[in-house]
Write a protein that holds these residues in place. Structure first.
Motif, PDB file in Angstrom:
ATOM      1  N   ASP A   4       0.809  -1.212   0.000  1.00  0.00           N
ATOM      2  CA  ASP A   4       0.000   0.000   0.000  1.00  0.00           C
ATOM      3  C   ASP A   4       0.847   1.270   0.000  1.00  0.00           C
ATOM      4  OD1 ASP A   4      -2.446  -1.400   0.050  1.00  0.00           O
ATOM      5  OD2 ASP A   4      -2.249  -1.713   2.207  1.00  0.00           O
ATOM      6  N   LYS A   5       2.148   1.131   0.254  1.00  0.00           N
ATOM      7  CA  LYS A   5       3.036   2.290   0.256  1.00  0.00           C
ATOM      8  C   LYS A   5       4.160   2.031  -0.738  1.00  0.00           C
ATOM      9  CE  LYS A   5       5.338   5.557   3.314  1.00  0.00           C
ATOM     10  NZ  LYS A   5       5.736   5.880   4.710  1.00  0.00           N
ATOM     11  N   LYS A   6       3.870   2.258  -1.994  1.00  0.00           N
ATOM     12  CA  LYS A   6       4.810   1.938  -3.063  1.00  0.00           C
ATOM     13  C   LYS A   6       5.862   3.021  -3.209  1.00  0.00           C
ATOM     14  CE  LYS A   6       1.149  -0.385  -5.726  1.00  0.00           C
ATOM     15  NZ  LYS A   6      -0.036   0.130  -5.014  1.00  0.00           N
ATOM     16  N   GLY A   7       7.037   2.627  -3.698  1.00  0.00           N
ATOM     17  CA  GLY A   7       8.102   3.566  -3.966  1.00  0.00           C
ATOM     18  C   GLY A   7       7.778   4.436  -5.165  1.00  0.00           C
ATOM     19  N   ILE A   8       8.515   5.547  -5.292  1.00  0.00           N
ATOM     20  CA  ILE A   8       8.205   6.528  -6.326  1.00  0.00           C
ATOM     21  C   ILE A   8       8.370   5.961  -7.732  1.00  0.00           C
ATOM     22  CG2 ILE A   8      10.542   7.518  -6.392  1.00  0.00           C
ATOM     23  CD1 ILE A   8       7.215   9.465  -6.624  1.00  0.00           C
ATOM     24  N   ASN A   9       9.390   5.129  -7.974  1.00  0.00           N
ATOM     25  CA  ASN A   9       9.557   4.537  -9.304  1.00  0.00           C
ATOM     26  C   ASN A   9       8.443   3.545  -9.615  1.00  0.00           C
ATOM     27  OD1 ASN A   9      12.014   5.630 -10.553  1.00  0.00           O
ATOM     28  ND2 ASN A   9      13.043   4.792  -8.759  1.00  0.00           N
ATOM     29  N   LYS A  60      -5.367   8.984 -12.166  1.00  0.00           N
ATOM     30  CA  LYS A  60      -5.039   8.222 -10.949  1.00  0.00           C
ATOM     31  C   LYS A  60      -3.543   8.272 -10.664  1.00  0.00           C
ATOM     32  CE  LYS A  60      -8.909   4.976 -11.364  1.00  0.00           C
ATOM     33  NZ  LYS A  60      -9.317   3.562 -11.653  1.00  0.00           N
ATOM     34  N   LYS A  61      -2.728   8.170 -11.715  1.00  0.00           N
ATOM     35  CA  LYS A  61      -1.278   8.243 -11.532  1.00  0.00           C
ATOM     36  C   LYS A  61      -0.876   9.619 -11.005  1.00  0.00           C
ATOM     37  CE  LYS A  61       1.328   6.471 -14.823  1.00  0.00           C
ATOM     38  NZ  LYS A  61       1.987   5.266 -14.259  1.00  0.00           N
ATOM     39  N   MET A  62      -1.441  10.669 -11.614  1.00  0.00           N
ATOM     40  CA  MET A  62      -1.137  12.031 -11.187  1.00  0.00           C
ATOM     41  C   MET A  62      -1.493  12.257  -9.725  1.00  0.00           C
ATOM     42  SD  MET A  62       0.155  13.596 -13.811  1.00  0.00           S
ATOM     43  CE  MET A  62       0.154  13.751 -15.603  1.00  0.00           C
ATOM     44  N   ALA A  63      -2.672  11.821  -9.341  1.00  0.00           N
ATOM     45  CA  ALA A  63      -3.129  11.993  -7.960  1.00  0.00           C
ATOM     46  C   ALA A  63      -2.216  11.257  -6.987  1.00  0.00           C
ATOM     47  CB  ALA A  63      -4.570  11.507  -7.817  1.00  0.00           C
ATOM     48  N   ALA A  64      -1.841  10.046  -7.339  1.00  0.00           N
ATOM     49  CA  ALA A  64      -0.982   9.245  -6.456  1.00  0.00           C
ATOM     50  C   ALA A  64       0.372   9.917  -6.254  1.00  0.00           C
ATOM     51  CB  ALA A  64      -0.794   7.848  -7.035  1.00  0.00           C
ATOM     52  N   LEU A  65       0.941  10.465  -7.322  1.00  0.00           N
ATOM     53  CA  LEU A  65       2.259  11.093  -7.238  1.00  0.00           C
ATOM     54  C   LEU A  65       2.223  12.376  -6.414  1.00  0.00           C
ATOM     55  CD1 LEU A  65       3.466  10.510 -10.884  1.00  0.00           C
ATOM     56  CD2 LEU A  65       4.503   9.555  -8.827  1.00  0.00           C
ATOM     57  N   GLU A  66       1.106  13.092  -6.450  1.00  0.00           N
ATOM     58  CA  GLU A  66       0.987  14.339  -5.687  1.00  0.00           C
ATOM     59  C   GLU A  66       0.334  14.132  -4.317  1.00  0.00           C
ATOM     60  OE1 GLU A  66       2.186  17.088  -5.594  1.00  0.00           O
ATOM     61  OE2 GLU A  66       2.959  17.562  -7.578  1.00  0.00           O
ATOM     62  N   HIS A  67       0.100  12.876  -3.938  1.00  0.00           N
ATOM     63  CA  HIS A  67      -0.528  12.551  -2.652  1.00  0.00           C
ATOM     64  C   HIS A  67      -1.881  13.257  -2.515  1.00  0.00           C
ATOM     65  CE1 HIS A  67       3.814  11.789  -0.958  1.00  0.00           C
ATOM     66  NE2 HIS A  67       3.493  11.010  -1.991  1.00  0.00           N
ATOM     67  N   ALA A  68      -2.598  13.304  -3.624  1.00  0.00           N
ATOM     68  CA  ALA A  68      -3.910  13.942  -3.673  1.00  0.00           C
ATOM     69  C   ALA A  68      -4.997  12.879  -3.795  1.00  0.00           C
ATOM     70  CB  ALA A  68      -3.981  14.901  -4.861  1.00  0.00           C
ATOM     71  N   LEU A 241       1.865  10.626 -22.520  1.00  0.00           N
ATOM     72  CA  LEU A 241       2.242  11.180 -21.219  1.00  0.00           C
ATOM     73  C   LEU A 241       2.359  10.087 -20.167  1.00  0.00           C
ATOM     74  CD1 LEU A 241       2.859  13.634 -19.502  1.00  0.00           C
ATOM     75  CD2 LEU A 241       0.404  14.065 -19.300  1.00  0.00           C
ATOM     76  N   GLU A 242       1.427   9.145 -20.188  1.00  0.00           N
ATOM     77  CA  GLU A 242       1.494   8.032 -19.232  1.00  0.00           C
ATOM     78  C   GLU A 242       2.760   7.209 -19.468  1.00  0.00           C
ATOM     79  OE1 GLU A 242       0.829   4.078 -17.471  1.00  0.00           O
ATOM     80  OE2 GLU A 242       0.742   4.449 -19.645  1.00  0.00           O
ATOM     81  N   ARG A 243       3.107   7.008 -20.727  1.00  0.00           N
ATOM     82  CA  ARG A 243       4.342   6.300 -21.063  1.00  0.00           C
ATOM     83  C   ARG A 243       5.563   7.057 -20.553  1.00  0.00           C
ATOM     84  NH1 ARG A 243       6.906   8.011 -26.399  1.00  0.00           N
ATOM     85  NH2 ARG A 243       6.901   9.764 -24.940  1.00  0.00           N
ATOM     86  N   SER A 244       5.590   8.365 -20.780  1.00  0.00           N
ATOM     87  CA  SER A 244       6.742   9.174 -20.392  1.00  0.00           C
ATOM     88  C   SER A 244       6.941   9.199 -18.883  1.00  0.00           C
ATOM     89  CB  SER A 244       6.570  10.603 -20.911  1.00  0.00           C
ATOM     90  OG  SER A 244       6.581  10.625 -22.320  1.00  0.00           O
ATOM     91  N   MET A 245       5.840   9.200 -18.152  1.00  0.00           N
ATOM     92  CA  MET A 245       5.940   9.322 -16.702  1.00  0.00           C
ATOM     93  C   MET A 245       6.526   8.092 -16.025  1.00  0.00           C
ATOM     94  SD  MET A 245       2.510  11.469 -15.766  1.00  0.00           S
ATOM     95  CE  MET A 245       2.861  11.414 -14.011  1.00  0.00           C
ATOM     96  N   LYS A 246       6.589   6.988 -16.747  1.00  0.00           N
ATOM     97  CA  LYS A 246       7.187   5.787 -16.168  1.00  0.00           C
ATOM     98  C   LYS A 246       8.647   6.022 -15.784  1.00  0.00           C
ATOM     99  CE  LYS A 246       4.222   2.550 -18.749  1.00  0.00           C
ATOM    100  NZ  LYS A 246       3.585   1.815 -17.644  1.00  0.00           N
ATOM    101  N   THR A 247       9.329   6.907 -16.512  1.00  0.00           N
ATOM    102  CA  THR A 247      10.744   7.160 -16.237  1.00  0.00           C
ATOM    103  C   THR A 247      10.979   8.510 -15.550  1.00  0.00           C
ATOM    104  OG1 THR A 247      11.063   8.173 -18.427  1.00  0.00           O
ATOM    105  CG2 THR A 247      11.457   5.787 -18.237  1.00  0.00           C
ATOM    106  N   MET A 248       9.919   9.160 -15.095  1.00  0.00           N
ATOM    107  CA  MET A 248      10.072  10.510 -14.564  1.00  0.00           C
ATOM    108  C   MET A 248      11.033  10.581 -13.381  1.00  0.00           C
ATOM    109  SD  MET A 248       7.254  13.361 -13.386  1.00  0.00           S
ATOM    110  CE  MET A 248       6.429  12.287 -12.214  1.00  0.00           C
ATOM    111  N   ALA A 249      10.896   9.694 -12.421  1.00  0.00           N
ATOM    112  CA  ALA A 249      11.771   9.745 -11.249  1.00  0.00           C
ATOM    113  C   ALA A 249      13.233   9.554 -11.633  1.00  0.00           C
ATOM    114  CB  ALA A 249      11.347   8.693 -10.225  1.00  0.00           C
ATOM    115  N   LEU A 250      13.491   8.640 -12.561  1.00  0.00           N
ATOM    116  CA  LEU A 250      14.864   8.401 -13.011  1.00  0.00           C
ATOM    117  C   LEU A 250      15.419   9.640 -13.711  1.00  0.00           C
ATOM    118  CD1 LEU A 250      14.433   4.813 -14.496  1.00  0.00           C
ATOM    119  CD2 LEU A 250      15.430   5.407 -12.293  1.00  0.00           C
ATOM    120  N   ARG A 251      14.616  10.234 -14.589  1.00  0.00           N
ATOM    121  CA  ARG A 251      15.060  11.423 -15.312  1.00  0.00           C
ATOM    122  C   ARG A 251      15.307  12.597 -14.378  1.00  0.00           C
ATOM    123  NH1 ARG A 251      11.103  13.294 -17.555  1.00  0.00           N
ATOM    124  NH2 ARG A 251       9.431  11.742 -17.602  1.00  0.00           N
TER     125      ARG A 251
END
Length: 388
Positions: A4-9, A60-68, A241-251
Motif C-alpha cells: 500500500d506504500k509503493k516507492g516513487i519509481n 489516478k497516476k497524477m493523484a498518487a504522485l501528488e498525494h492527492a 504522457l502516461e508512457r513518459s511518466m514511467k521514467t520521470m523519477a529516473l530522469r
C-alpha cells in the motif's frame, strides 16, 4: 513489503496503468474513440468530461504522485492554471499572487481577472509576511510558485499554508519546476497543486499538457469549470504522457544531479555574474529548500552580462536554445523574450529579471560535455568580439 506504500519509481511505472485484457500487452492500450455508448453502461464517457479510459487512468497516476485524492489532465499548463483559478474565484473576490511567478500566469491575472470583477494583488516578496500584508477581507485564494520561474526563489510552503488556513483562504501552487519527485506540496498543507505536464512529466519535449490535483471536493469544482472551458487533452497525448511518466523519477534525479554540478561550475566561472539555484549554499533560501524539497531540481538560471547572447546561443552545439524546458536534452532560453515577454520591462525589473538572465534546463547528458559546450561557445563569442 508494504504493497500500500509503493516507492516513487513503482508509482511512476504502475499506478494508473490500464490492463490489456485482450492481448495481455505490457503497456496500457490506447483507446482513441471520441464517441462511447450511453445506454446500459456505468459511465457515460466523453473526452471533454475527462473520463475516457486513458484519461481516467492517467488521472489516478497524477493523484498518487501528488498525494492527492483526485486529479485532472488538461491540454496545457495554462489550461490547468486558468481553469483552477476560475473554479474558486468569482466577482467580488480577491486573490493574492506571489510576485515571482510564471509570465503566463501573470498575464492571465492582469488581463482576465478585471473582466470578471476579480481583484488581485502581487506580493512584494515571497516570505509569509509578504502574503499576509496583501490579505483583504474578501481574499479567497493565495497563489504560490516555488521554485519560481525563472529566478528559482523559494517560498515557505508550510508557512504560507498555515497563514491561509488561519484566515480561511484556499492555497494553490504551481509545482512545475520541482515536479512531484522533488516536492509534494499537499503534504505541506497546500490545497490545490498545478503542473505544466509539458515539462518534467512529459520530459521529452513532445507533449503539451497540464495537471490539477487536490481533494475530491475541490476537484469536483475544477471538473464543473473544466467541462465548460473545454480544455481536455486528446487520448493519444494522454497515452504518450502516461508512457513518459514511467521514467520521470529516473530522469528528474539525473537532472537534479546535473544541475547541482552545473551550478557549482557556473558559480566559479569568471564570465558569469550570478547563479540562481537553491542547491547552492549561497542561495538565500538554501536551508528552506532543504527542508521542503527532496531534491533541488534540474532548473537554474544565471546572468551572463558581458557576452552577446545571440552569438552565444548561435555557437552552442549541444545545448539547444529553445523556449520550453525539462526535456532529456539540456536547453537554454531568454526569459525576457520568451516566458516573461508578456510582462512589462518595469514588472520584470521588480522581479529581478534582467536582460542578461539565461534560464538553463539541465538534461540527462554527461555534465562535462555540456560544460565543454558552454566554454567553447563563450570562447568563440569573445574571439568574434575582439576581431570586430
Amino acid at each position: 513489503m508494504n504493497i500500500d506504500k509503493k516507492g516513487i519509481n513503482t508509482l511512476c511505472t504502475h499506478e494508473g496503468e490500464l490492463e490489456d485484457t485482450l492481448y495481455k500487452g505490457a503497456t496500457s492500450p490506447l483507446y482513441m474513440s471520441t464517441s462511447y455508448q450511453f445506454g446500459e453502461v456505468d459511465v457515460k464517457r466523453y473526452p471533454r468530461y475527462f473520463n475516457t479510459p486513458n484519461q481516467e487512468a492517467l488521472c489516478k497516476k497524477m493523484a498518487a504522485l501528488e498525494h492527492a485524492e483526485a486529479a485532472l489532465i488538461f491540454g496545457s499548463g495554462m489550461a490547468a492554471i486558468s481553469t483552477a483559478l476560475m473554479s474558486f474565484l468569482q466577482a467580488g473576490d480577491h486573490v493574492v499572487l506571489q510576485q515571482t511567478i510564471y509570465g503566463g500566469t501573470y498575464h492571465f491575472a492582469v488581463t482576465q481577472f478585471p473582466k470578471f470583477g476579480i481583484s488581485y494583488s502581487f506580493t512584494d516578496g515571497w516570505e509569509p509576511k509578504d502574503f499576509e500584508n496583501e490579505i483583504k477581507p474578501n481574499t479567497k485564494l493565495i497563489y504560490m510558485e516555488t521554485p519560481s520561474n525563472p529566478l528559482l526563489t523559494i517560498t515557505d510552503i508550510k508557512g504560507v499554508s498555515k497563514l491561509a488556513k488561519h484566515n480561511g483562504i484556499l492555497t494553490m501552487i504551481d509545482n512545475t519546476f520541482a515536479s512531484p519527485i522533488n516536492q509534494t506540496p499537499i503534504d505541506l498543507g497546500v490545497d490545490v497543486v498545478l503542473h505544466s505536464a509539458t515539462k518534467y512529466m512529459g520530459g521529452h519535449s513532445d507533449i503539451c499538457a497540464g495537471v490539477v490535483a487536490s481533494s475530491k471536493e475541490n476537484m469536483e469544482k475544477v471538473f464543473q469549470t473544466g467541462i465548460c472551458f473545454g480544455g481536455s487533452l486528446n487520448d493519444y497525448t494522454v497515452w504518450l504522457l502516461e508512457r513518459s511518466m514511467k521514467t520521470m523519477a529516473l530522469r528528474v534525479r539525473a537532472q537534479n544531479e546535473n544541475a547541482m554540478k552545473m551550478a557549482l561550475y557556473l558559480n566559479q566561472n569568471e564570465d558569469v555574474a550570478t547563479v540562481y539555484y537553491p542547491g547552492l549554499e549561497t542561495h538565500p533560501d538554501h536551508e528552506l529548500a532543504k527542508s521542503q524539497m527532496q531534491g533541488f531540481g534540474g532548473m537554474l538560471s544565471f546572468e551572463l552580462p558581458n557576452v552577446d547572447h545571440a552569438l552565444f546561443y548561435k555557437h552552442l552545439k549541444l545545448v539547444k536554445p529553445v523556449m520550453s524546458l525539462a526535456g532529456v536534452e539540456s536547453t537554454m532560453t531568454s526569459p525576457v523574450t520568451t516566458s516573461h515577454a508578456l510582462m512589462s520591462a518595469e514588472d520584470r525589473e521588480k522581479q529581478g529579471i534582467k536582460d542578461s538572465l539565461i534560464r538553463f534546463s539541465l538534461g540527462i547528458e554527461e555534465t562535462e560535455d555540456i560544460i565543454a559546450d558552454i566554454e567553447q561557445a563563450i570562447a568563440k563569442v569573445k574571439a568574434l568580439t575582439v576581431t570586430a
